[in-house]
Enzyme design. Structure first.
Site, PDB file in Angstrom:
ATOM      1  N   LYS A  89       0.919  -1.539  -0.229  1.00 27.98           N
ATOM      2  CA  LYS A  89       0.051   0.284   0.008  1.00 27.98           C
ATOM      3  C   LYS A  89       0.984   1.561   0.046  1.00 27.98           C
ATOM      4  CE  LYS A  89      -2.257   1.776   3.627  1.00 27.98           C
ATOM      5  NZ  LYS A  89      -1.793   3.179   3.668  1.00 27.98           N
ATOM      6  N   ASP A  92      -3.759   3.960  -1.830  1.00 27.90           N
ATOM      7  CA  ASP A  92      -3.875   5.143  -0.574  1.00 27.90           C
ATOM      8  C   ASP A  92      -4.410   6.423  -0.906  1.00 27.90           C
ATOM      9  OD1 ASP A  92      -6.020   5.389   1.832  1.00 27.90           O
ATOM     10  OD2 ASP A  92      -3.942   4.121   2.874  1.00 27.90           O
ATOM     11  N   LYS A 148      -7.386   8.356  -1.205  1.00 27.14           N
ATOM     12  CA  LYS A 148      -8.385   9.010  -0.415  1.00 27.14           C
ATOM     13  C   LYS A 148      -8.282  10.351  -1.161  1.00 27.14           C
ATOM     14  CE  LYS A 148      -7.345   7.515   4.537  1.00 27.14           C
ATOM     15  NZ  LYS A 148      -5.567   6.523   4.374  1.00 27.14           N
ATOM     16  N   ASP A 192     -13.769  14.939  -3.907  1.00 24.05           N
ATOM     17  CA  ASP A 192     -13.664  16.210  -4.397  1.00 24.05           C
ATOM     18  C   ASP A 192     -15.179  16.140  -5.096  1.00 24.05           C
ATOM     19  OD1 ASP A 192     -13.063  18.660  -6.028  1.00 24.05           O
ATOM     20  OD2 ASP A 192     -10.840  18.518  -4.936  1.00 24.05           O
ATOM     21  N   THR A 201     -10.142   6.498  11.564  1.00 24.92           N
ATOM     22  CA  THR A 201     -10.105   6.136  12.858  1.00 24.92           C
ATOM     23  C   THR A 201      -9.236   7.224  13.628  1.00 24.92           C
ATOM     24  OG1 THR A 201      -8.165   4.978  11.475  1.00 24.92           O
ATOM     25  CG2 THR A 201      -9.931   3.835  12.833  1.00 24.92           C
ATOM     26  N   GLN A 256      -1.760   4.126  16.742  1.00 22.14           N
ATOM     27  CA  GLN A 256      -3.358   3.419  17.044  1.00 22.14           C
ATOM     28  C   GLN A 256      -3.699   2.933  18.184  1.00 22.14           C
ATOM     29  OE1 GLN A 256      -4.398   2.904  14.495  1.00 22.14           O
ATOM     30  NE2 GLN A 256      -3.434   2.608  11.958  1.00 22.14           N
ATOM     31  N   ARG A 303       3.962  -0.497  10.294  1.00 22.06           N
ATOM     32  CA  ARG A 303       5.637  -0.519  10.873  1.00 22.06           C
ATOM     33  C   ARG A 303       5.256  -1.733  11.605  1.00 22.06           C
ATOM     34  NH1 ARG A 303       3.307   4.605  13.535  1.00 22.06           N
ATOM     35  NH2 ARG A 303       1.619   3.523  13.289  1.00 22.06           N
TER      36      ARG A 303
HETATM   37  O1  C5P Z   1       2.072   1.632  10.628  1.00 24.24           O
HETATM   38  P1  C5P Z   1       0.493   1.085  10.724  1.00 24.24           P
HETATM   39  O2  C5P Z   1      -0.023  -0.631  11.262  1.00 24.24           O
HETATM   40  O3  C5P Z   1      -0.098   1.463  11.762  1.00 24.24           O
HETATM   41  O4  C5P Z   1       0.171   1.431   9.659  1.00 24.24           O
HETATM   42  C1  C5P Z   1      -1.383   1.681   8.964  1.00 24.24           C
HETATM   43  C2  C5P Z   1      -1.545   2.093   7.136  1.00 24.24           C
HETATM   44  O5  C5P Z   1      -2.677   2.893   7.165  1.00 24.24           O
HETATM   45  C3  C5P Z   1      -0.873   3.566   7.887  1.00 24.24           C
HETATM   46  O6  C5P Z   1      -0.369   3.618   6.052  1.00 24.24           O
HETATM   47  C4  C5P Z   1      -2.057   4.498   8.067  1.00 24.24           C
HETATM   48  O7  C5P Z   1      -2.718   5.716   7.213  1.00 24.24           O
HETATM   49  C5  C5P Z   1      -3.434   4.042   7.634  1.00 24.24           C
HETATM   50  N1  C5P Z   1      -4.895   4.177   7.693  1.00 24.24           N
HETATM   51  C6  C5P Z   1      -4.694   3.898   8.905  1.00 24.24           C
HETATM   52  N2  C5P Z   1      -6.661   4.132   9.804  1.00 24.24           N
HETATM   53  C7  C5P Z   1      -7.254   4.556   8.692  1.00 24.24           C
HETATM   54  C8  C5P Z   1      -6.818   4.812   7.745  1.00 24.24           C
HETATM   55  C9  C5P Z   1      -5.448   4.137   6.923  1.00 24.24           C
HETATM   56  O8  C5P Z   1      -4.170   3.751  10.099  1.00 24.24           O
HETATM   57  N3  C5P Z   1      -8.641   4.618   9.303  1.00 24.24           N
END
Ligand code: C5P
Length: 233
Positions: free
Chosen positions: A32, A60, A62, A65, A115, A185, A206
């Site tokens: 992604k 991704d 997003k 518009d 989120t 998160q 990560r």
């Molecule tokens: O590193 P991590 O596992 O937290 O990465 C999560 C990925 O998902 C990041 O690229 C983040 O921008 C994306 N994302 C998210 N929550 C959302 C939409 C996308 O964490 N609601």
């Protein structure tokens, strides 16, 4: 078979991104790319991440518009043949439908509620009520407009599945293997919990990319998912 994981390649530069993608590509279905890399490198980053492998690329970006502008953007992006492109469901039915029409070979995934927004932040932008209600409403609207996929938290996956039925791909970020650092998160689930809740594609960044050996980390989560799937079969 490659595991239903989209590795979030949130790398500072294209060289690091290429290294992570080639390490994980044998183990996962998808990589992604987000705005950070895409705005710096553009279409080049898509070709670099594929790197001659079969890995799918999820853009991704997003989009949000007016329908005509999103249609134009989606048409340009469609040339890169990403497997998935995100748009904000809050852009409305016509905007989502415009993206679907402009990129027929790409699954348009609607982001329901970010989120990062809690109920107070949602009220601040005029969306009253629990975030799950907003997510449900936006999910139904997006699917009616032709979206083939939804991005949602693993905690919402079971409710949204009940709302939209089996044919829609549910994509869940916020996934952390047991014991992994949560980072920023807040509401997380393990890969096995996310699958059990009905997710089809797990976005994991990560815990894989920042591991000492990203290829080994991807392989280990992929193996855990296979075990969970065969245990529930
Ligand atoms: O590193 P991590 O596992 O937290 O990465 C999560 C990925 O998902 C990041 O690229 C983040 O921008 C994306 N994302 C998210 N929550 C959302 C939409 C996308 O964490 N609601």
């Amino acid at each position: 078979m490659a595991a239903p994981i989209a590795v979030a390649i949130d790398a500072p530069d294209i060289e690091t991104a290429a290294r992570w993608a080639s390490a994980v590509a044998p183990h996962v279905s998808t990589v992604k790319v987000g705005l950070e890399l895409y705005l710096r490198y553009g279409p080049e980053v898509v070709a670099t991440l594929r790197g001659g492998t079969k890995v799918s690329v999820f853009l991704d970006l997003k989009l949000h518009d007016i329908p005509a502008t999103v249609a134009g953007a989606a048409r340009n992006i469609a040339r890169l043949k990403p497997s998935i492109l995100t748009v904000h469901a809050a852009g409305g039915r016509d905007m989502i439908a415009a993206a679907v029409e402009a990129a027929p070979d790409t699954a348009i995934a609607a982001v329901t509620v970010l989120t990062s927004l809690d109920d107070a932040a949602l009220e601040g932008v005029g969306m009253r009520g629990p975030s799950l209600d907003a997510a449900r409403r936006l999910a139904v609207l997006a699917v009616e407009a032709g979206a083939k996929a939804l991005v949602c938290s693993p905690q919402e996956a079971a409710s949204l599945r009940a709302e939209v039925g089996p044919g829609i791909t549910l994509i869940t970020p916020g996934v952390r293997p047991a014991g992994a650092d949560k980072g920023d998160q807040a509401r997380v689930a393990t890969p096995e919990q996310a699958l059990a809740a009905g997710a089809d594609l797990l976005v994991i960044g990560r815990p894989i990319t920042r591991a000492a050996d990203p290829g080994a980390a991807a392989a280990s989560i992929a193996a855990a998912l296979r075990r969970a799937e065969s245990a529930s079969a």
